[in-house]
Design an enzyme around this catalytic site. Structure first.
Site, PDB file in Angstrom:
ATOM      1  N   GLY A   9       0.834  -1.130  -0.005  1.00 57.61           N
ATOM      2  CA  GLY A   9       0.019   0.137   0.011  1.00 57.61           C
ATOM      3  C   GLY A   9       0.745   1.082  -0.207  1.00 57.61           C
ATOM      4  O   GLY A   9       0.569   2.237   0.731  1.00 57.61           O
ATOM      5  N   ALA A  12       0.010   5.843  -1.035  1.00 57.19           N
ATOM      6  CA  ALA A  12      -0.515   6.728  -0.472  1.00 57.19           C
ATOM      7  C   ALA A  12      -0.332   6.655   0.976  1.00 57.19           C
ATOM      8  O   ALA A  12       0.097   5.500   1.656  1.00 57.19           O
ATOM      9  CB  ALA A  12      -1.988   6.780  -0.827  1.00 57.19           C
ATOM     10  N   PHE A  14       0.128   6.374   4.917  1.00 54.18           N
ATOM     11  CA  PHE A  14       1.344   5.831   5.904  1.00 54.18           C
ATOM     12  C   PHE A  14       2.226   5.217   4.799  1.00 54.18           C
ATOM     13  O   PHE A  14       3.373   5.133   5.105  1.00 54.18           O
ATOM     14  CB  PHE A  14       0.676   4.855   6.950  1.00 54.18           C
ATOM     15  CG  PHE A  14      -0.467   5.400   7.664  1.00 54.18           C
ATOM     16  CD1 PHE A  14      -0.438   6.622   8.040  1.00 54.18           C
ATOM     17  CD2 PHE A  14      -1.119   4.559   8.250  1.00 54.18           C
ATOM     18  CE1 PHE A  14      -1.429   7.021   9.138  1.00 54.18           C
ATOM     19  CE2 PHE A  14      -2.221   5.080   9.151  1.00 54.18           C
ATOM     20  CZ  PHE A  14      -2.064   6.382   9.625  1.00 54.18           C
ATOM     21  N   ARG A  35      -1.882   1.020  -7.827  1.00 54.69           N
ATOM     22  CA  ARG A  35      -1.873   1.845  -8.990  1.00 54.69           C
ATOM     23  C   ARG A  35      -0.475   2.081  -9.326  1.00 54.69           C
ATOM     24  O   ARG A  35       0.228   2.766  -8.820  1.00 54.69           O
ATOM     25  CB  ARG A  35      -2.402   3.277  -8.211  1.00 54.69           C
ATOM     26  CG  ARG A  35      -3.947   3.232  -7.754  1.00 54.69           C
ATOM     27  CD  ARG A  35      -4.144   4.502  -6.851  1.00 54.69           C
ATOM     28  NE  ARG A  35      -3.953   4.307  -5.400  1.00 54.69           N
ATOM     29  CZ  ARG A  35      -4.575   5.216  -4.681  1.00 54.69           C
ATOM     30  NH1 ARG A  35      -5.264   5.977  -5.025  1.00 54.69           N
ATOM     31  NH2 ARG A  35      -3.883   5.105  -3.581  1.00 54.69           N
ATOM     32  N   VAL A  61      -3.152  -6.979  -2.704  1.00 53.55           N
ATOM     33  CA  VAL A  61      -2.719  -7.772  -2.004  1.00 53.55           C
ATOM     34  C   VAL A  61      -4.035  -9.096  -1.503  1.00 53.55           C
ATOM     35  O   VAL A  61      -3.926  -9.930  -1.226  1.00 53.55           O
ATOM     36  CB  VAL A  61      -2.222  -7.248  -0.382  1.00 53.55           C
ATOM     37  CG1 VAL A  61      -0.949  -6.236  -0.511  1.00 53.55           C
ATOM     38  CG2 VAL A  61      -3.688  -6.384   0.067  1.00 53.55           C
ATOM     39  N   ASN A  87       1.019  -2.412   5.314  1.00 48.02           N
ATOM     40  CA  ASN A  87       0.394  -1.056   5.512  1.00 48.02           C
ATOM     41  C   ASN A  87      -1.233  -1.225   4.715  1.00 48.02           C
ATOM     42  O   ASN A  87      -1.931  -0.438   4.953  1.00 48.02           O
ATOM     43  CB  ASN A  87       1.038  -0.023   4.918  1.00 48.02           C
ATOM     44  CG  ASN A  87       0.229   1.221   4.800  1.00 48.02           C
ATOM     45  OD1 ASN A  87      -0.093   1.991   5.625  1.00 48.02           O
ATOM     46  ND2 ASN A  87       0.247   1.833   3.387  1.00 48.02           N
ATOM     47  N   TYR A 153     -15.138  -3.079   9.938  1.00 50.91           N
ATOM     48  CA  TYR A 153     -14.008  -2.581   9.716  1.00 50.91           C
ATOM     49  C   TYR A 153     -13.122  -2.948  11.297  1.00 50.91           C
ATOM     50  O   TYR A 153     -11.966  -3.195  11.292  1.00 50.91           O
ATOM     51  CB  TYR A 153     -13.951  -1.094   9.638  1.00 50.91           C
ATOM     52  CG  TYR A 153     -12.601  -0.411   9.794  1.00 50.91           C
ATOM     53  CD1 TYR A 153     -11.499  -0.604   8.891  1.00 50.91           C
ATOM     54  CD2 TYR A 153     -12.353   0.408  10.803  1.00 50.91           C
ATOM     55  CE1 TYR A 153     -10.397  -0.041   8.886  1.00 50.91           C
ATOM     56  CE2 TYR A 153     -11.242   1.176  11.013  1.00 50.91           C
ATOM     57  CZ  TYR A 153     -10.235   0.951   9.796  1.00 50.91           C
ATOM     58  OH  TYR A 153      -8.901   1.368  10.118  1.00 50.91           O
ATOM     59  N   GLY A 184      -4.772   6.273  15.536  1.00 49.61           N
ATOM     60  CA  GLY A 184      -6.074   6.963  15.692  1.00 49.61           C
ATOM     61  C   GLY A 184      -6.292   7.564  14.512  1.00 49.61           C
ATOM     62  O   GLY A 184      -6.006   7.477  13.468  1.00 49.61           O
ATOM     63  N   PHE A 190      -7.698   8.023   3.802  1.00 45.92           N
ATOM     64  CA  PHE A 190      -8.601   7.039   4.653  1.00 45.92           C
ATOM     65  C   PHE A 190      -9.989   7.398   4.596  1.00 45.92           C
ATOM     66  O   PHE A 190     -10.653   6.678   4.173  1.00 45.92           O
ATOM     67  CB  PHE A 190      -8.092   7.065   6.079  1.00 45.92           C
ATOM     68  CG  PHE A 190      -8.802   6.095   6.791  1.00 45.92           C
ATOM     69  CD1 PHE A 190      -8.806   4.686   7.096  1.00 45.92           C
ATOM     70  CD2 PHE A 190      -9.822   6.411   7.755  1.00 45.92           C
ATOM     71  CE1 PHE A 190      -9.302   3.846   7.688  1.00 45.92           C
ATOM     72  CE2 PHE A 190     -10.603   5.564   8.492  1.00 45.92           C
ATOM     73  CZ  PHE A 190     -10.377   4.261   8.349  1.00 45.92           C
TER      74      PHE A 190
END
Length: 252
Positions: A9, A12, A14, A35, A61, A87, A153, A184, A190
């Protein structure tokens, strides 16, 4: 020899911030993402700015066969993986349980849980062969506390928490560290993904306080990765100062 970091990931948030942080500190990178154009642009930027050597692995993934094949067939020069940063992940929807989309649930579980498993299972043999390594899993405060409309989630991130603990125990004999980082509220893509492209709704999530950003988490991940060999941070929850837990914020 330079150490190698595998980041899923990486296009973008993290993941991209981690790529930039490790590149700035002279690591080699294996960059994964769906991407391709973004991966190629990131590769070029890091090469131009830091002279970073990187290998691109553009796959989803969630695709077990493709992920496994890509990792098992890494060029020999890239098979010493010192760090794996799991990530890749996402949230979709903010719906009550009885109103939620099964497709959204499938996507979250397939990415956040099964994708982490597929990539880790394929990378671990390299770490076993070299006698050690470090796996860093991106969880969430949602994996510590359930909140309204979080349902699947939260469940997927609770799974990341449990898997991180299980991996730490099972891989102990191979001298493989496992660290789980649980951020957090963080202003990345996101919320835009969660609200399915609704920028207005996504922006309102962070009204009234200063959230974390990708660079904050990248700094923490880099810290955990550069501790002495005998030190392992197993589990870490990170919030902005304005957030006490999954549900309590001070806005003003």
């Amino acid at each position: 020899m330079k150490k190698t970091v595998f980041i899923t990931g990486a296009t973008a948030g993290f993941g991209e911030a981690c790529a930039r942080k490790f590149a700035a500190n002279n690591y080699r990178l294996i960059l994964n993402g769906r991407r391709v154009e973004r991966l190629e642009q990131l590769q070029k930027e890091l090469q131009d700015q830091y002279g970073t050597e990187s290998l691109l692995l553009p796959f989803d993934v969630r695709d077990r066969a493709t992920a496994t094949e890509a990792i098992e067939n890494l060029p020999e020069a890239w098979q010493q993986i010192d760090f794996l940063i799991n990530n890749a992940g996402l949230a979709l929807g903010r719906d009550l349980f009885d109103e939620a989309s099964l497709d959204d649930w499938d996507t979250m579980i397939d990415t956040n849980v099964k994708g982490l498993l597929y990539v880790s299972k394929a990378v671990v043999p390299y770490m076993v062969k070299q006698g050690g390594g470090h796996i860093i899993n991106l969880g969430s405060i949602a994996g510590k506390e359930v909140y309204e409309r979080g349902n699947a989630y939260c469940a997927s991130k609770y799974a990341v928490d449990a898997l991180s603990r299980g991996m730490r125990i099972d891989l102990l004999r191979h001298k493989i560290k496992v660290t789980a980082i649980h951020p957090g509220a963080a202003e990345t893509e996101f919320s835009l993904v969660r609200f399915k492209g609704d920028a207005e709704a996504a922006g309102k999530v962070y009204d009234g306080y200063e959230p974390l950003v990708g660079e904050d988490i990248a700094e923490i991940i880099y810290y955990t990765a550069t501790l002495p060999a005998h030190v392992c941070i197993n589990d870490l929850v990170v919030t902005c100062t304005a957030q006490a837990n999954a549900s309590h914020f001070f806005k003003g």
